[in-house]
Design a protein around this motif. Structure first.
Motif, PDB file in Angstrom:
ATOM      1  N   THR A 237       0.853  -1.190   0.000  1.00 46.96           N
ATOM      2  CA  THR A 237       0.000   0.000   0.000  1.00 46.96           C
ATOM      3  C   THR A 237       0.892   1.243   0.000  1.00 46.96           C
ATOM      4  O   THR A 237       1.822   1.310   0.814  1.00 46.96           O
ATOM      5  CB  THR A 237      -0.873   0.014   1.286  1.00 46.96           C
TER       6      THR A 237
ATOM      7  N   THR B 145       1.427   3.990   1.461  1.00 46.78           N
ATOM      8  CA  THR B 145       1.164   4.842   2.630  1.00 46.78           C
ATOM      9  C   THR B 145       2.487   5.327   3.217  1.00 46.78           C
ATOM     10  O   THR B 145       2.543   5.723   4.373  1.00 46.78           O
ATOM     11  CB  THR B 145       0.382   4.047   3.704  1.00 46.78           C
TER      12      THR B 145
ATOM     13  N   HIS C 125      10.206  -0.120   4.336  1.00 47.82           N
ATOM     14  CA  HIS C 125      11.016  -0.173   5.554  1.00 47.82           C
ATOM     15  C   HIS C 125      11.627  -1.569   5.748  1.00 47.82           C
ATOM     16  O   HIS C 125      11.432  -2.470   4.913  1.00 47.82           O
ATOM     17  CB  HIS C 125      10.189   0.261   6.761  1.00 47.82           C
TER      18      HIS C 125
ATOM     19  N   HIS D 125       9.360  -4.591   5.476  1.00 48.80           N
ATOM     20  CA  HIS D 125       9.105  -5.056   4.107  1.00 48.80           C
ATOM     21  C   HIS D 125      10.302  -5.836   3.591  1.00 48.80           C
ATOM     22  O   HIS D 125      10.147  -6.804   2.855  1.00 48.80           O
ATOM     23  CB  HIS D 125       8.881  -3.872   3.157  1.00 48.80           C
TER      24      HIS D 125
ATOM     25  N   GLY E 190       3.953 -10.883   4.341  1.00 47.26           N
ATOM     26  CA  GLY E 190       4.214 -10.960   5.773  1.00 47.26           C
ATOM     27  C   GLY E 190       3.029 -11.628   6.470  1.00 47.26           C
ATOM     28  O   GLY E 190       1.949 -11.768   5.892  1.00 47.26           O
TER      29      GLY E 190
ATOM     30  N   ASP F  38       0.947 -10.729   8.692  1.00 48.99           N
ATOM     31  CA  ASP F  38      -0.311  -9.991   8.883  1.00 48.99           C
ATOM     32  C   ASP F  38      -1.276 -10.195   7.713  1.00 48.99           C
ATOM     33  O   ASP F  38      -2.468  -9.939   7.836  1.00 48.99           O
ATOM     34  CB  ASP F  38      -0.029  -8.491   9.067  1.00 48.99           C
TER      35      ASP F  38
ATOM     36  N   LEU G  33       8.273  -8.336  11.549  1.00 44.58           N
ATOM     37  CA  LEU G  33       9.336  -7.581  12.223  1.00 44.58           C
ATOM     38  C   LEU G  33       8.683  -6.507  13.082  1.00 44.58           C
ATOM     39  O   LEU G  33       7.779  -5.801  12.627  1.00 44.58           O
ATOM     40  CB  LEU G  33      10.256  -6.924  11.185  1.00 44.58           C
TER      41      LEU G  33
ATOM     42  N   LYS H 264       3.954  -4.275  15.006  1.00 41.04           N
ATOM     43  CA  LYS H 264       4.804  -4.581  13.852  1.00 41.04           C
ATOM     44  C   LYS H 264       5.363  -3.285  13.276  1.00 41.04           C
ATOM     45  O   LYS H 264       4.744  -2.216  13.401  1.00 41.04           O
ATOM     46  CB  LYS H 264       4.028  -5.359  12.787  1.00 41.04           C
ATOM     47  N   MET H 265       6.534  -3.383  12.676  1.00 39.18           N
ATOM     48  CA  MET H 265       7.076  -2.214  12.005  1.00 39.18           C
ATOM     49  C   MET H 265       6.133  -1.889  10.864  1.00 39.18           C
ATOM     50  O   MET H 265       5.757  -2.770  10.095  1.00 39.18           O
ATOM     51  CB  MET H 265       8.495  -2.483  11.488  1.00 39.18           C
ATOM     52  N   SER H 266       5.722  -0.628  10.791  1.00 37.36           N
ATOM     53  CA  SER H 266       4.681  -0.278   9.819  1.00 37.36           C
ATOM     54  C   SER H 266       4.881   1.146   9.317  1.00 37.36           C
ATOM     55  O   SER H 266       5.288   2.021  10.078  1.00 37.36           O
ATOM     56  CB  SER H 266       3.318  -0.420  10.501  1.00 37.36           C
ATOM     57  N   LYS H 267       4.578   1.319   8.054  1.00 36.40           N
ATOM     58  CA  LYS H 267       4.692   2.655   7.473  1.00 36.40           C
ATOM     59  C   LYS H 267       3.812   3.639   8.214  1.00 36.40           C
ATOM     60  O   LYS H 267       4.143   4.791   8.361  1.00 36.40           O
ATOM     61  CB  LYS H 267       4.199   2.637   6.027  1.00 36.40           C
ATOM     62  N   SER H 268       2.634   3.162   8.630  1.00 33.75           N
ATOM     63  CA  SER H 268       1.628   4.085   9.170  1.00 33.75           C
ATOM     64  C   SER H 268       1.807   4.348  10.662  1.00 33.75           C
ATOM     65  O   SER H 268       1.095   5.159  11.216  1.00 33.75           O
ATOM     66  CB  SER H 268       0.228   3.514   8.964  1.00 33.75           C
TER      67      SER H 268
END
Ligand code: ATP
Ligand code: MG
Length: 373
Positions: free
Chosen positions: A22, A24, A28, A31, A161, A163, A214, A228-232
């Motif tokens: 996505t 957003t 990172h 990913h 991943g 999720d 991650l 979780k490590m996330s862009k958002s």
């Protein structure tokens, strides 16, 4: 209309893979280990389709179209910088492929609304992104849209991943339902035999990355677990971060506050401390990690030493990506061209899938040819 075989539509005889992101934010480290590593490893042996899900970005930021547009380019640039080869893999923007929307509508009829809302990934997103009751109608619809993203390409495998597993389960359910309803496949059929028995859609298999989930740099969320490590979620190290940003983020990251007074080694569980989760994931010197973790548990080494090492390890990993990124950043038009070329290739396959699906559903009233210019 005479339909070409799927291998002819794509121009490749290799088995197909579809996955996506996505727009957003930028890519990172989550990913990287969750998906990019797999994509790099698979791109030579599979016919790969990498989708940038711009419509799904509108689920949470419909008011920020400029940001979404920028992020589309950023993610494509990140992929090229990471080593995705646009001559062999197809990188494309979701909204350039209308067949996906059309399939979404038909697929939405094959799943009860309550089943979509039971999807744990949607529930987690509502909680972690603090959407409350204020999410749009389109937010849960994206789960069905993702089923169409995947099935439009009838892939054999979907690298993702952890999720994403609930979304892939929904994909498998809708595939079975479509094949049973419109292709006459017996419900007792084994998943792997659906296409052999006349089904249009394969019952797809997920392929998880080396690290399934991650964790990010921040403190645990409402449920006590690290997020979780996330862009958002503002908790990520991006593949495009410069060395200084990496240093600042790692020096300021959350570590387990119980560490200094831990009497029980369980309290310094790396699952609760992102510093160790990241060391274990990225530091190739596993002996060093084991030794230092022991010393850390016993209070003989502090956060700073471990953080400094992590900065070094991460910068070594992303340095070559950064260098290549600079070259692509200077040529945004070339990046757009890659995406346009990708849209042509993606439409060839997705249009074929839609035409076949309409035939199976007895809704094939006319034919069409799409032009991308
Ligand atoms: P958003 O916060 O907007 O949902 P995201 O960071 O979760 O963004 P996605 O674009 O939703 O990123 O995910 C793209 C792919 O990367 C998916 O396959 C997802 O499972 C994988 N992925 C994302 N974050 C992680 C992570 N922290 N660890 C492992 N895989 C991940
Ligand atoms: Mg996500």
């Amino acid at each position: 209309m005479t339909l070409t075989r799927s291998t002819e539509a794509s121009g490749s005889s290799k088995p197909r893979i579809l996955t996506g992101d996505t727009p957003t934010g930028r890519l990172h480290l989550g990913h990287y280990v969750g998906s990019v590593e797999n994509r790099l490893a698979l791109q030579k042996d599979y016919d790969c389709y990498f989708l940038i899900a711009n419509k799904h970005a509108f689920t949470t930021r419909a008011d920020r179209p400029d940001e979404i547009r920028q992020s589309v380019i950023d993610i494509a640039t990140d992929y090229l910088a990471a080593g995705i080869d646009p001559n062999i893999a197809t990188l494309f923007i979701q909204s350039e492929v209308p067949a996906i929307d059309e399939l979404t509508f038909f697929f939405a009829m094959l799943v009860p609304f309550n089943r979509v809302m039971r999807n744990p990934t949607l529930k987690d997103e509502i909680r972690d992104k603090e959407l409350g009751d204020n999410y749009s109608f389109g937010f849960p619809l994206y789960a069905v849209g993702q089923v169409a993203d995947i099935l439009a390409f009838r892939p054999v495998m979907v690298p993702v991943g952890e999720d994403q597993l609930p979304h892939l389960e929904l994909t498998r359910e809708i595939s079975r339902r479509f094949n049973q309803l419109y292709c006459g496949v017996d419900p007792q059929t084994e998943d792997r035999d659906y296409v052999k028995k006349g089904g249009l859609f394969p019952i797809i298999e997920p392929k998880l990355g080396r690290v399934k989930r991650l964790v990010g740099l921040g403190a645990p969320g409402a449920n006590g677990e690290l997020l979780k490590m996330s862009k958002s979620l503002n908790n990520a190290i991006f593949l495009s971060d410069d060395a200084e940003a990496v240093q600042k983020k790692i020096m300021g990251m959350y570590t387990d506050p119980k560490r200094l007074r831990a009497t029980d080694p369980g309290e310094t569980n790396p699952d609760k401390n992102p510093l160790w989760a990241l060391q274990e994931t990225f530091n190739p010197d596993t002996a060093w990690v084991a030794e230092q973790q022991e010393a850390y548990r016993n209070g003989k080494v502090g956060d700073v030493v471990i953080k400094r090492k992590l900065i070094e390890v991460i910068n070594t990993l992303i340095d070559p990506i950064r260098t290549r990124r600079k070259q692509f950043e200077a040529r945004p038009d070339d990046v757009l061209d890659v995406l346009k070329q990708g849209a042509r290739r993606a439409n060839a396959v997705a249009e074929e899938t839609l035409a076949l699906a309409k035939q199976k559903m007895k809704q094939d009233y006319s034919t069409r040819t799409l032009t991308i210019s």
